[in-house]
Design a protein around this motif. Structure first.
Motif, PDB file in Angstrom:
ATOM      1  N   LEU A 157       0.831  -1.200   0.000  1.00 16.32           N
ATOM      2  CA  LEU A 157       0.000   0.000   0.000  1.00 16.32           C
ATOM      3  C   LEU A 157       0.869   1.255   0.000  1.00 16.32           C
ATOM      4  N   GLU A 158       1.914   1.264   0.799  1.00 11.55           N
ATOM      5  CA  GLU A 158       2.803   2.420   0.875  1.00 11.55           C
ATOM      6  C   GLU A 158       3.556   2.639  -0.434  1.00 11.55           C
ATOM      7  N   ALA A 159       3.857   1.581  -1.164  1.00 12.87           N
ATOM      8  CA  ALA A 159       4.528   1.719  -2.465  1.00 12.87           C
ATOM      9  C   ALA A 159       3.644   2.497  -3.438  1.00 12.87           C
ATOM     10  N   VAL A 160       2.357   2.201  -3.444  1.00 13.77           N
ATOM     11  CA  VAL A 160       1.426   2.923  -4.318  1.00 13.77           C
ATOM     12  C   VAL A 160       1.315   4.374  -3.868  1.00 13.77           C
ATOM     13  N   ARG A 161       1.218   4.589  -2.574  1.00 14.88           N
ATOM     14  CA  ARG A 161       1.157   5.969  -2.056  1.00 14.88           C
ATOM     15  C   ARG A 161       2.429   6.735  -2.414  1.00 14.88           C
ATOM     16  N   ALA A 162       3.573   6.106  -2.264  1.00 21.27           N
ATOM     17  CA  ALA A 162       4.850   6.755  -2.571  1.00 21.27           C
ATOM     18  C   ALA A 162       4.933   7.109  -4.055  1.00 21.27           C
ATOM     19  N   ALA A 163       4.438   6.240  -4.914  1.00 17.84           N
ATOM     20  CA  ALA A 163       4.442   6.521  -6.352  1.00 17.84           C
ATOM     21  C   ALA A 163       3.571   7.740  -6.643  1.00 17.84           C
ATOM     22  N   TRP A 164       2.431   7.818  -5.995  1.00 20.99           N
ATOM     23  CA  TRP A 164       1.529   8.954  -6.182  1.00 20.99           C
ATOM     24  C   TRP A 164       2.204  10.247  -5.713  1.00 20.99           C
ATOM     25  N   ARG A 165       2.830  10.203  -4.524  1.00 24.44           N
ATOM     26  CA  ARG A 165       3.515  11.393  -4.003  1.00 24.44           C
ATOM     27  C   ARG A 165       4.668  11.801  -4.919  1.00 24.44           C
ATOM     28  N   ASP A 166       5.439  10.825  -5.387  1.00 19.15           N
ATOM     29  CA  ASP A 166       6.575  11.122  -6.253  1.00 19.15           C
ATOM     30  C   ASP A 166       6.107  11.783  -7.533  1.00 19.15           C
ATOM     31  N   ASP A 167       5.012  11.314  -8.102  1.00 18.91           N
ATOM     32  CA  ASP A 167       4.487  11.892  -9.331  1.00 18.91           C
ATOM     33  C   ASP A 167       4.021  13.326  -9.093  1.00 18.91           C
ATOM     34  N   LYS A 168       3.361  13.570  -7.973  1.00 22.80           N
ATOM     35  CA  LYS A 168       2.867  14.916  -7.682  1.00 22.80           C
ATOM     36  C   LYS A 168       4.008  15.897  -7.434  1.00 22.80           C
ATOM     37  N   GLU A 169       5.126  15.422  -6.900  1.00 22.24           N
ATOM     38  CA  GLU A 169       6.241  16.292  -6.549  1.00 22.24           C
ATOM     39  C   GLU A 169       7.258  16.461  -7.665  1.00 22.24           C
ATOM     40  N   SER A 170       7.199  15.612  -8.698  1.00 26.16           N
ATOM     41  CA  SER A 170       8.193  15.692  -9.773  1.00 26.16           C
ATOM     42  C   SER A 170       7.913  16.883 -10.673  1.00 26.16           C
ATOM     43  N   LYS A 171       8.946  17.300 -11.385  1.00 22.16           N
ATOM     44  CA  LYS A 171       8.797  18.440 -12.290  1.00 22.16           C
ATOM     45  C   LYS A 171       7.983  18.083 -13.521  1.00 22.16           C
ATOM     46  N   GLN A 172       8.056  16.838 -13.926  1.00 22.70           N
ATOM     47  CA  GLN A 172       7.289  16.388 -15.086  1.00 22.70           C
ATOM     48  C   GLN A 172       6.512  15.151 -14.679  1.00 22.70           C
ATOM     49  N   SER A 173       5.220  15.224 -14.788  1.00 24.41           N
ATOM     50  CA  SER A 173       4.357  14.148 -14.354  1.00 24.41           C
ATOM     51  C   SER A 173       4.538  12.883 -15.183  1.00 24.41           C
ATOM     52  N   PHE A 174       4.382  11.760 -14.539  1.00 25.88           N
ATOM     53  CA  PHE A 174       4.357  10.459 -15.207  1.00 25.88           C
ATOM     54  C   PHE A 174       3.371  10.498 -16.369  1.00 25.88           C
ATOM     55  N   TRP A 175       2.238  11.148 -16.178  1.00 28.21           N
ATOM     56  CA  TRP A 175       1.200  11.206 -17.201  1.00 28.21           C
ATOM     57  C   TRP A 175       1.626  12.048 -18.390  1.00 28.21           C
ATOM     58  N   GLU A 176       2.551  12.999 -18.174  1.00 28.14           N
ATOM     59  CA  GLU A 176       2.988  13.858 -19.264  1.00 28.14           C
ATOM     60  C   GLU A 176       4.050  13.195 -20.135  1.00 28.14           C
ATOM     61  N   HIS A 177       5.023  12.522 -19.530  1.00 26.81           N
ATOM     62  CA  HIS A 177       6.085  11.956 -20.346  1.00 26.81           C
ATOM     63  C   HIS A 177       5.808  10.530 -20.782  1.00 26.81           C
ATOM     64  N   MET A 178       4.806   9.909 -20.206  1.00 24.47           N
ATOM     65  CA  MET A 178       4.287   8.619 -20.673  1.00 24.47           C
ATOM     66  C   MET A 178       5.324   7.501 -20.756  1.00 24.47           C
ATOM     67  N   THR A 179       6.417   7.593 -20.043  1.00 23.09           N
ATOM     68  CA  THR A 179       7.391   6.511 -20.054  1.00 23.09           C
ATOM     69  C   THR A 179       7.168   5.636 -18.829  1.00 23.09           C
ATOM     70  N   PRO A 180       7.275   4.343 -18.968  1.00 21.19           N
ATOM     71  CA  PRO A 180       7.055   3.458 -17.823  1.00 21.19           C
ATOM     72  C   PRO A 180       8.186   3.593 -16.803  1.00 21.19           C
ATOM     73  N   TRP A 181       7.857   3.329 -15.558  1.00 22.23           N
ATOM     74  CA  TRP A 181       8.891   3.260 -14.541  1.00 22.23           C
ATOM     75  C   TRP A 181       8.517   2.187 -13.535  1.00 22.23           C
ATOM     76  N   ILE A 182       9.523   1.714 -12.832  1.00 22.26           N
ATOM     77  CA  ILE A 182       9.327   0.626 -11.879  1.00 22.26           C
ATOM     78  C   ILE A 182       9.848   1.029 -10.509  1.00 22.26           C
ATOM     79  N   MET A 183       9.403   0.301  -9.524  1.00 16.67           N
ATOM     80  CA  MET A 183       9.868   0.487  -8.153  1.00 16.67           C
ATOM     81  C   MET A 183      10.205  -0.901  -7.610  1.00 16.67           C
ATOM     82  N   ASN A 184      11.467  -1.150  -7.362  1.00 14.44           N
ATOM     83  CA  ASN A 184      11.864  -2.413  -6.743  1.00 14.44           C
ATOM     84  C   ASN A 184      11.803  -2.244  -5.230  1.00 14.44           C
ATOM     85  N   VAL A 185      11.041  -3.093  -4.582  1.00 20.57           N
ATOM     86  CA  VAL A 185      10.895  -3.022  -3.121  1.00 20.57           C
ATOM     87  C   VAL A 185      11.686  -4.172  -2.513  1.00 20.57           C
ATOM     88  N   THR A 186      12.605  -3.805  -1.615  1.00 17.94           N
ATOM     89  CA  THR A 186      13.484  -4.789  -0.983  1.00 17.94           C
ATOM     90  C   THR A 186      13.364  -4.709   0.532  1.00 17.94           C
TER      91      THR A 186
END
Length: 84
Positions: free
Chosen positions: A29-58
């Protein structure tokens, strides 16, 4: 509490995030929340540049636990059907 590490690969690679939550489900659940926060705080939104990204959780021992992937599919206009 267990510590989990979120390693993001989105082309800009922000620092690894560390969270402490009680169990694996909470980390998911926190991984999804973190992805949302990261997208909101980045200079260019995930939705704008449309490139996939991943999050490896260890875990603390750097064992890979899960890998959420965030992808926006492109719209194939030839498959859109409109009826008037």
């Amino acid at each position: 509490m267990t510590r989990y590490f979120f390693h993001v690969d989105n082309g800009t690679s922000p620092p690894t995030m560390k969270v402490s939550v009680p169990h694996l489900e909470a980390a998911r659940l926190e991984a999804v929340r973190a992805a949302w926060r990261d997208d909101k705080e980045s200079k260019q939104s995930f939705w704008e540049h449309m490139t996939p990204w991943i999050m490896n959780v260890t875990d603390d021992e750097d064992h890979l636990l899960f890998t959420p992937q965030f992808v926006v599919p492109s719209l194939d206009i030839s498959r859109v059907i409109c009826s008037l």
